[in-house]
Design an enzyme around this catalytic site. Structure first.
Site, PDB file in Angstrom:
ATOM      1  N   HIS A   1       0.815  -1.229   0.000  1.00 12.69           N
ATOM      2  CA  HIS A   1       0.000   0.000   0.000  1.00 12.69           C
ATOM      3  C   HIS A   1       0.852   1.284   0.000  1.00 12.69           C
ATOM      4  O   HIS A   1       0.745   2.141   0.863  1.00 12.69           O
ATOM      5  CB  HIS A   1      -1.070   0.019   1.096  1.00 12.69           C
ATOM      6  CG  HIS A   1      -0.643  -0.337   2.491  1.00 12.69           C
ATOM      7  ND1 HIS A   1       0.307   0.349   3.195  1.00 12.69           N
ATOM      8  CD2 HIS A   1      -1.086  -1.320   3.324  1.00 12.69           C
ATOM      9  CE1 HIS A   1       0.434  -0.173   4.395  1.00 12.69           C
ATOM     10  NE2 HIS A   1      -0.393  -1.188   4.496  1.00 12.69           N
TER      11      HIS A   1
ATOM     12  N   HIS B   1      -4.276  -8.005  15.791  1.00  9.06           N
ATOM     13  CA  HIS B   1      -4.497  -6.860  14.896  1.00  9.06           C
ATOM     14  C   HIS B   1      -5.286  -7.363  13.699  1.00  9.06           C
ATOM     15  O   HIS B   1      -4.989  -8.421  13.147  1.00  9.06           O
ATOM     16  CB  HIS B   1      -3.139  -6.299  14.471  1.00  9.06           C
ATOM     17  CG  HIS B   1      -3.168  -5.170  13.504  1.00  9.06           C
ATOM     18  ND1 HIS B   1      -4.174  -4.230  13.472  1.00  9.06           N
ATOM     19  CD2 HIS B   1      -2.300  -4.815  12.515  1.00  9.06           C
ATOM     20  CE1 HIS B   1      -3.908  -3.349  12.521  1.00  9.06           C
ATOM     21  NE2 HIS B   1      -2.784  -3.687  11.909  1.00  9.06           N
TER      22      HIS B   1
ATOM     23  N   GLU C   1      -5.792  -5.883  10.622  1.00 11.02           N
ATOM     24  CA  GLU C   1      -5.451  -5.483   9.258  1.00 11.02           C
ATOM     25  C   GLU C   1      -5.302  -6.731   8.391  1.00 11.02           C
ATOM     26  O   GLU C   1      -4.852  -7.778   8.840  1.00 11.02           O
ATOM     27  CB  GLU C   1      -4.159  -4.660   9.254  1.00 11.02           C
ATOM     28  CG  GLU C   1      -3.931  -3.921   7.957  1.00 11.02           C
ATOM     29  CD  GLU C   1      -2.762  -2.958   8.031  1.00 11.02           C
ATOM     30  OE1 GLU C   1      -2.503  -2.279   7.017  1.00 11.02           O
ATOM     31  OE2 GLU C   1      -2.101  -2.874   9.087  1.00 11.02           O
TER      32      GLU C   1
ATOM     33  N   ASP D   1      -3.410  -7.992   6.168  1.00 10.38           N
ATOM     34  CA  ASP D   1      -2.196  -8.786   5.999  1.00 10.38           C
ATOM     35  C   ASP D   1      -2.005  -9.769   7.149  1.00 10.38           C
ATOM     36  O   ASP D   1      -1.212 -10.707   7.041  1.00 10.38           O
ATOM     37  CB  ASP D   1      -0.959  -7.907   5.819  1.00 10.38           C
ATOM     38  CG  ASP D   1      -0.802  -6.864   6.907  1.00 10.38           C
ATOM     39  OD1 ASP D   1      -1.823  -6.267   7.314  1.00 10.38           O
ATOM     40  OD2 ASP D   1       0.330  -6.598   7.333  1.00 10.38           O
TER      41      ASP D   1
ATOM     42  N   HIS E   1      -0.419   0.200  15.107  1.00 15.63           N
ATOM     43  CA  HIS E   1      -0.774   1.477  14.488  1.00 15.63           C
ATOM     44  C   HIS E   1      -2.254   1.598  14.139  1.00 15.63           C
ATOM     45  O   HIS E   1      -2.644   2.507  13.401  1.00 15.63           O
ATOM     46  CB  HIS E   1       0.082   1.692  13.241  1.00 15.63           C
ATOM     47  CG  HIS E   1      -0.147   0.634  12.183  1.00 15.63           C
ATOM     48  ND1 HIS E   1      -0.451   0.968  10.890  1.00 15.63           N
ATOM     49  CD2 HIS E   1      -0.156  -0.712  12.225  1.00 15.63           C
ATOM     50  CE1 HIS E   1      -0.605  -0.131  10.180  1.00 15.63           C
ATOM     51  NE2 HIS E   1      -0.422  -1.161  10.965  1.00 15.63           N
TER      52      HIS E   1
ATOM     53  N   ASP F   1       2.568  -5.754  14.772  1.00 23.99           N
ATOM     54  CA  ASP F   1       3.293  -4.874  13.849  1.00 23.99           C
ATOM     55  C   ASP F   1       4.496  -4.167  14.471  1.00 23.99           C
ATOM     56  O   ASP F   1       5.407  -3.750  13.751  1.00 23.99           O
ATOM     57  CB  ASP F   1       2.343  -3.823  13.266  1.00 23.99           C
ATOM     58  CG  ASP F   1       1.623  -4.338  12.020  1.00 23.99           C
ATOM     59  OD1 ASP F   1       2.153  -5.247  11.373  1.00 23.99           O
ATOM     60  OD2 ASP F   1       0.545  -3.818  11.702  1.00 23.99           O
TER      61      ASP F   1
ATOM     62  N   TYR G   1      10.517   0.484   7.951  1.00 27.51           N
ATOM     63  CA  TYR G   1       9.191   0.075   8.407  1.00 27.51           C
ATOM     64  C   TYR G   1       8.621   1.107   9.379  1.00 27.51           C
ATOM     65  O   TYR G   1       7.469   1.538   9.263  1.00 27.51           O
ATOM     66  CB  TYR G   1       9.288  -1.295   9.068  1.00 27.51           C
ATOM     67  CG  TYR G   1       7.965  -1.905   9.445  1.00 27.51           C
ATOM     68  CD1 TYR G   1       7.300  -2.746   8.575  1.00 27.51           C
ATOM     69  CD2 TYR G   1       7.376  -1.631  10.677  1.00 27.51           C
ATOM     70  CE1 TYR G   1       6.074  -3.318   8.913  1.00 27.51           C
ATOM     71  CE2 TYR G   1       6.156  -2.184  11.029  1.00 27.51           C
ATOM     72  CZ  TYR G   1       5.511  -3.023  10.142  1.00 27.51           C
ATOM     73  OH  TYR G   1       4.299  -3.566  10.498  1.00 27.51           O
TER      74      TYR G   1
ATOM     75  N   HIS H   1       5.945  -9.230  11.054  1.00 27.71           N
ATOM     76  CA  HIS H   1       6.653  -9.088   9.783  1.00 27.71           C
ATOM     77  C   HIS H   1       8.154  -9.226  10.041  1.00 27.71           C
ATOM     78  O   HIS H   1       8.687  -8.634  10.985  1.00 27.71           O
ATOM     79  CB  HIS H   1       6.411  -7.717   9.139  1.00 27.71           C
ATOM     80  CG  HIS H   1       5.002  -7.477   8.697  1.00 27.71           C
ATOM     81  ND1 HIS H   1       4.382  -8.222   7.718  1.00 27.71           N
ATOM     82  CD2 HIS H   1       4.082  -6.563   9.099  1.00 27.71           C
ATOM     83  CE1 HIS H   1       3.154  -7.769   7.534  1.00 27.71           C
ATOM     84  NE2 HIS H   1       2.939  -6.768   8.371  1.00 27.71           N
TER      85      HIS H   1
END
Length: 386
Positions: A24, A78, A80, A82, A144, A163, A191, A222
């Site tokens: 993104h 989280h 999100e 991904d 975040h 994250d 990152y 990640h």
């Protein structure tokens, strides 16, 4: 596709996205991973899942350790996509699994996905007994997203922060000591600069919340697992979250006929003449996410554009929009550029820097072609100001 053992009964079962190059708007030249972790106890627990399309790889790694149908809990730190978009497929393979998340996470999951699943809500300080192990949850909102939380396995001294402390870094290695330290920190900084930077105050609160924990491994969602270099990444997050900068300059620009490029080279020479390390970046060659990685620790930011249609180059406009969203503070800015007859571009850039509450150096403009005298005068002017 085998799981990777972290400790007895603790496994990495995530996936490696070797081919992704844009996350993104963030250029991921080294690919990415979507990490998930399996804890084997009386209650078998999966911590986080992965991105849709990779559920086969995720389930294959789980199957190398245990039948997915034996999973009792799935922790969602989280929501999100991904991390969570493989969740429906994983739940189908884990019919007795209960989803453990917080109230914001539960809301987000139901907004993202259809269907019903058994859910248990947790908040900061809550614990979940797995048998010999106990998980503790700490909510870290806006690190975040509003739903973010971290999970801590005290007995094995492992923090699962989702994250936080991540890097977009695809590798067959799983642990920080297996890859070059400079490369790892470069990716961790990139990152942070492109994802976490706007949330410095929240990162400070999160660091405070986990600061008293005894941590042997940090297992982010990640990139590589932190073990050997935990002090280094904690120190870096402390620095980055307080917008602590160093004597370093970033000179970034776009150019039409080469005059603004000459100005960029001259301004770079001025910084070097003052003994200030400089990184010069052309928006024709360098992606804005790589520019942000350099801005992360830089005190001086010089941005240049020729005047185009009484404004700035679209590439520079894109950069300014991107910077504004990420909100680096406490910088010293310089707007510069060439022009034919109207010359608004340096002023537009300088006004942007003032809106960001940066201290600004007097803007620099050169009309049409830059003579040697013009460039020498520009260099002397910057040296005198610095």
């Amino acid at each position: 596709m085998e799981a990777v053992k972290i400790k007895d009964n603790i496994y990495w079962v995530g996936v490696i996205d070797w081919n992704i190059r844009n996350f993104h708007g963030y250029l991921t030249q080294r690919g990415a991973t979507y990490n998930a972790y399996l804890v084997i106890d009386e209650k078998v627990t999966l911590i986080d899942t992965a991105k849709k399309g990779f559920e086969g790889e995720l389930l294959s790694r789980i199957k190398s350790v245990i039948d997915p149908a034996e999973i009792d809990y799935i922790i969602v730190n989280h929501v999100e996509r991904d991390h969570s978009s493989a969740l429906p497929a994983v739940l189908a393979a884990c019919p007795k699994a209960k989803v453990i998340t917080n109230a914001q996470g539960d809301k987000g999951l139901h907004q993202h996905y259809t269907g019903e699943w058994d859910t248990e809500l947790v908040k900061s300080g809550d614990t979940l007994s797995l048998g010999q192990y106990e998980l503790t949850f700490v909510q870290t909102p806006m690190v975040h997203w509003p739903d973010n939380m971290v999970t801590y396995l005290a007995k094995e001294k492992i923090l699962f922060p989702n994250d936080a402390f991540g890097q977009h870094y695809a590798a067959s290695a799983r642990f920080d000591e297996e890859v070059p330290f400079d490369t790892l920190m470069q990716e961790a900084g990139k990152y942070y600069a492109n994802i976490v930077l706007p949330f410095g105050k929240q990162v400070q609160k999160a660091l405070e919340a986990v600061g008293g924990l005894d941590i042997e491994y940090i297992c982010p969602s990640h990139g590589l697992i932190w073990g050997k270099h935990i002090p280094a990444i904690l120190e870096a997050y402390q620095k980055w979250s307080t917008n602590t900068v160093m004597e370093k300059a970033v000179v970034v620009y776009d150019s039409m006929w080469g005059v603004t490029e000459k100005m960029a080279a001259t301004i770079s020479d001025a910084f070097m003449a003052k003994g200030i390390p400089v990184k010069r970046m052309s928006l024709k060659a360098d992606h804005i996410s790589d520019v942000m990685a350099e801005i992360l620790e830089a005190k001086y930011i010089a941005i240049g554009s020729p005047t185009l249609n009484n404004g700035i180059m679209p590439t520079v406009g894109s950069l300014l929009t991107y910077i504004k969203g990420l909100n680096p503070t406490g910088r010293i800015g310089l707007g510069f550029g060439s022009y034919g007859w109207s010359g608004q571009s340096p002023g537009i850039i300088t006004d942007f820097m003032k809106e960001m509450k940066w201290e600004t150096i007097e803007m620099a403009r050169i009309q049409y072609e830059a003579s040697e005298e013009d460039l020498e005068a520009l260099k002397e002017k910057i040296i005198a100001i610095l």
